[in-house]
Scaffold this motif. Structure first.
Motif, PDB file in Angstrom:
ATOM      1  N   THR A 112       0.830  -1.206   0.000  1.00  0.00           N
ATOM      2  CA  THR A 112       0.000   0.000   0.000  1.00  0.00           C
ATOM      3  C   THR A 112       0.859   1.249   0.000  1.00  0.00           C
ATOM      4  N   THR A 113       1.894   1.267   0.801  1.00  0.00           N
ATOM      5  CA  THR A 113       2.804   2.419   0.830  1.00  0.00           C
ATOM      6  C   THR A 113       3.491   2.597  -0.521  1.00  0.00           C
ATOM      7  N   MET A 114       3.935   1.493  -1.117  1.00  0.00           N
ATOM      8  CA  MET A 114       4.590   1.591  -2.430  1.00  0.00           C
ATOM      9  C   MET A 114       3.627   2.135  -3.482  1.00  0.00           C
ATOM     10  N   LEU A 115       2.376   1.684  -3.453  1.00  0.00           N
ATOM     11  CA  LEU A 115       1.394   2.171  -4.430  1.00  0.00           C
ATOM     12  C   LEU A 115       1.111   3.655  -4.250  1.00  0.00           C
ATOM     13  N   TYR A 116       0.980   4.098  -2.996  1.00  0.00           N
ATOM     14  CA  TYR A 116       0.730   5.517  -2.756  1.00  0.00           C
ATOM     15  C   TYR A 116       1.926   6.374  -3.152  1.00  0.00           C
ATOM     16  N   VAL A 117       3.137   5.860  -2.972  1.00  0.00           N
ATOM     17  CA  VAL A 117       4.327   6.613  -3.396  1.00  0.00           C
ATOM     18  C   VAL A 117       4.349   6.738  -4.916  1.00  0.00           C
ATOM     19  N   GLN A 118       3.978   5.664  -5.620  1.00  0.00           N
ATOM     20  CA  GLN A 118       3.958   5.708  -7.079  1.00  0.00           C
ATOM     21  C   GLN A 118       2.881   6.658  -7.604  1.00  0.00           C
ATOM     22  N   LYS A 119       1.746   6.744  -6.909  1.00  0.00           N
ATOM     23  CA  LYS A 119       0.640   7.583  -7.362  1.00  0.00           C
ATOM     24  C   LYS A 119       0.797   9.049  -6.960  1.00  0.00           C
ATOM     25  N   ALA A 120       1.755   9.346  -6.103  1.00  0.00           N
ATOM     26  CA  ALA A 120       1.952  10.727  -5.664  1.00  0.00           C
ATOM     27  C   ALA A 120       2.424  11.574  -6.842  1.00  0.00           C
ATOM     28  N   ASN A 121       1.716  12.694  -7.059  1.00  0.00           N
ATOM     29  CA  ASN A 121       2.031  13.555  -8.195  1.00  0.00           C
ATOM     30  C   ASN A 121       2.959  14.709  -7.834  1.00  0.00           C
ATOM     31  N   ASN A 122       2.987  15.074  -6.579  1.00  0.00           N
ATOM     32  CA  ASN A 122       3.808  16.225  -6.195  1.00  0.00           C
ATOM     33  C   ASN A 122       4.359  16.030  -4.783  1.00  0.00           C
ATOM     34  N   GLY A 123       5.129  16.998  -4.351  1.00  0.00           N
ATOM     35  CA  GLY A 123       5.747  16.942  -3.032  1.00  0.00           C
ATOM     36  C   GLY A 123       4.743  16.994  -1.899  1.00  0.00           C
ATOM     37  N   GLU A 124       3.613  17.656  -2.124  1.00  0.00           N
ATOM     38  CA  GLU A 124       2.599  17.748  -1.074  1.00  0.00           C
ATOM     39  C   GLU A 124       2.020  16.376  -0.753  1.00  0.00           C
ATOM     40  N   GLN A 125       1.756  15.582  -1.782  1.00  0.00           N
ATOM     41  CA  GLN A 125       1.210  14.242  -1.555  1.00  0.00           C
ATOM     42  C   GLN A 125       2.230  13.334  -0.868  1.00  0.00           C
ATOM     43  N   LEU A 126       3.507  13.464  -1.253  1.00  0.00           N
ATOM     44  CA  LEU A 126       4.550  12.688  -0.585  1.00  0.00           C
ATOM     45  C   LEU A 126       4.705  13.112   0.867  1.00  0.00           C
ATOM     46  N   THR A 127       4.595  14.408   1.129  1.00  0.00           N
ATOM     47  CA  THR A 127       4.669  14.909   2.497  1.00  0.00           C
ATOM     48  C   THR A 127       3.492  14.385   3.316  1.00  0.00           C
ATOM     49  N   ALA A 128       2.303  14.393   2.723  1.00  0.00           N
ATOM     50  CA  ALA A 128       1.125  13.869   3.418  1.00  0.00           C
ATOM     51  C   ALA A 128       1.296  12.384   3.725  1.00  0.00           C
ATOM     52  N   LEU A 129       1.851  11.629   2.783  1.00  0.00           N
ATOM     53  CA  LEU A 129       2.098  10.206   3.005  1.00  0.00           C
ATOM     54  C   LEU A 129       3.103  10.007   4.133  1.00  0.00           C
ATOM     55  N   ALA A 130       4.173  10.786   4.128  1.00  0.00           N
ATOM     56  CA  ALA A 130       5.181  10.678   5.186  1.00  0.00           C
ATOM     57  C   ALA A 130       4.574  11.021   6.545  1.00  0.00           C
ATOM     58  N   LEU A 131       3.742  12.053   6.596  1.00  0.00           N
ATOM     59  CA  LEU A 131       3.079  12.414   7.855  1.00  0.00           C
ATOM     60  C   LEU A 131       2.121  11.322   8.313  1.00  0.00           C
ATOM     61  N   ALA A 132       1.437  10.678   7.375  1.00  0.00           N
ATOM     62  CA  ALA A 132       0.536   9.578   7.727  1.00  0.00           C
ATOM     63  C   ALA A 132       1.328   8.408   8.310  1.00  0.00           C
ATOM     64  N   ILE A 133       2.458   8.089   7.709  1.00  0.00           N
ATOM     65  CA  ILE A 133       3.296   6.995   8.220  1.00  0.00           C
ATOM     66  C   ILE A 133       3.809   7.331   9.620  1.00  0.00           C
ATOM     67  N   ILE A 134       4.242   8.561   9.819  1.00  0.00           N
ATOM     68  CA  ILE A 134       4.726   8.981  11.136  1.00  0.00           C
ATOM     69  C   ILE A 134       3.589   8.933  12.164  1.00  0.00           C
ATOM     70  N   ALA A 135       2.389   9.348  11.766  1.00  0.00           N
ATOM     71  CA  ALA A 135       1.244   9.311  12.676  1.00  0.00           C
ATOM     72  C   ALA A 135       0.906   7.874  13.082  1.00  0.00           C
ATOM     73  N   VAL A 136       0.958   6.951  12.127  1.00  0.00           N
ATOM     74  CA  VAL A 136       0.683   5.549  12.437  1.00  0.00           C
ATOM     75  C   VAL A 136       1.732   5.006  13.403  1.00  0.00           C
ATOM     76  N   HIS A 137       3.009   5.344  13.173  1.00  0.00           N
ATOM     77  CA  HIS A 137       4.060   4.906  14.090  1.00  0.00           C
ATOM     78  C   HIS A 137       3.846   5.481  15.484  1.00  0.00           C
ATOM     79  N   PHE A 138       3.436   6.718  15.564  1.00  0.00           N
ATOM     80  CA  PHE A 138       3.184   7.366  16.850  1.00  0.00           C
ATOM     81  C   PHE A 138       2.037   6.668  17.588  1.00  0.00           C
ATOM     82  N   ILE A 139       0.963   6.372  16.873  1.00  0.00           N
ATOM     83  CA  ILE A 139      -0.189   5.694  17.481  1.00  0.00           C
ATOM     84  C   ILE A 139       0.192   4.294  17.949  1.00  0.00           C
ATOM     85  N   ILE A 140       0.969   3.572  17.143  1.00  0.00           N
ATOM     86  CA  ILE A 140       1.424   2.241  17.540  1.00  0.00           C
ATOM     87  C   ILE A 140       2.312   2.331  18.777  1.00  0.00           C
ATOM     88  N   GLY A 141       3.199   3.317  18.801  1.00  0.00           N
ATOM     89  CA  GLY A 141       4.062   3.505  19.971  1.00  0.00           C
ATOM     90  C   GLY A 141       3.263   3.798  21.231  1.00  0.00           C
TER      91      GLY A 141
END
Length: 113
Positions: free
Chosen positions: A36-65
């Motif tokens: 899923t992460t690989m697909l979202y990275v491939q579909k990202a069209n600009n830096g904003e979408q990549l930043t949003a994906l990175a923030l989502a990954i960090i948020a998930v790690h924070f919640i798991i922690g």
């Protein structure tokens, strides 16, 4: 030798669960999450979408922690019945996803709309 030193300290081999650690990692970052992460990275069209994906990954790690840090308190609140209930709900959700994937695959195979 680690095993012999543990046995010499009075612990029996039956009290150790060596499978606990290797099973935890695939459950947190399994093939579904990685793909899923690989697909979202491939579909990202600009830096904003990549930043949003990175923030989502960090948020998930924070919640798991947080969940890991407060797991004993959560367990004390929901008790054994709550754990059983959550396990059954997760199993039902997993079954529903599996059935949906099978139906989707059958529709695709037979070209059914």
């Amino acid at each position: 030798d680690v095993c012999s030193s543990d046995l010499n300290e009075g612990q029996s081999a039956g009290t150790q669960n060596i499978a606990l650690v290797p099973l935890g990692t695939p459950l947190l970052a399994g093939p579904g999450a990685i793909v899923t992460t690989m697909l979202y990275v491939q579909k990202a069209n600009n830096g904003e979408q990549l930043t949003a994906l990175a923030l989502a990954i960090i948020a998930v790690h924070f919640i798991i922690g947080l969940t890991f840090m407060f797991s004993t308190k959560i367990l004390a609140v929901i008790k054994e019945a709550g754990v059983t209930l959550l396990a059954r709900i997760a199993g039902l959700l997993l079954s529903a996803i599996a059935v949906e994937m099978i139906v989707s695959a059958i529709k695709s195979f037979f070209s059914i709309a």
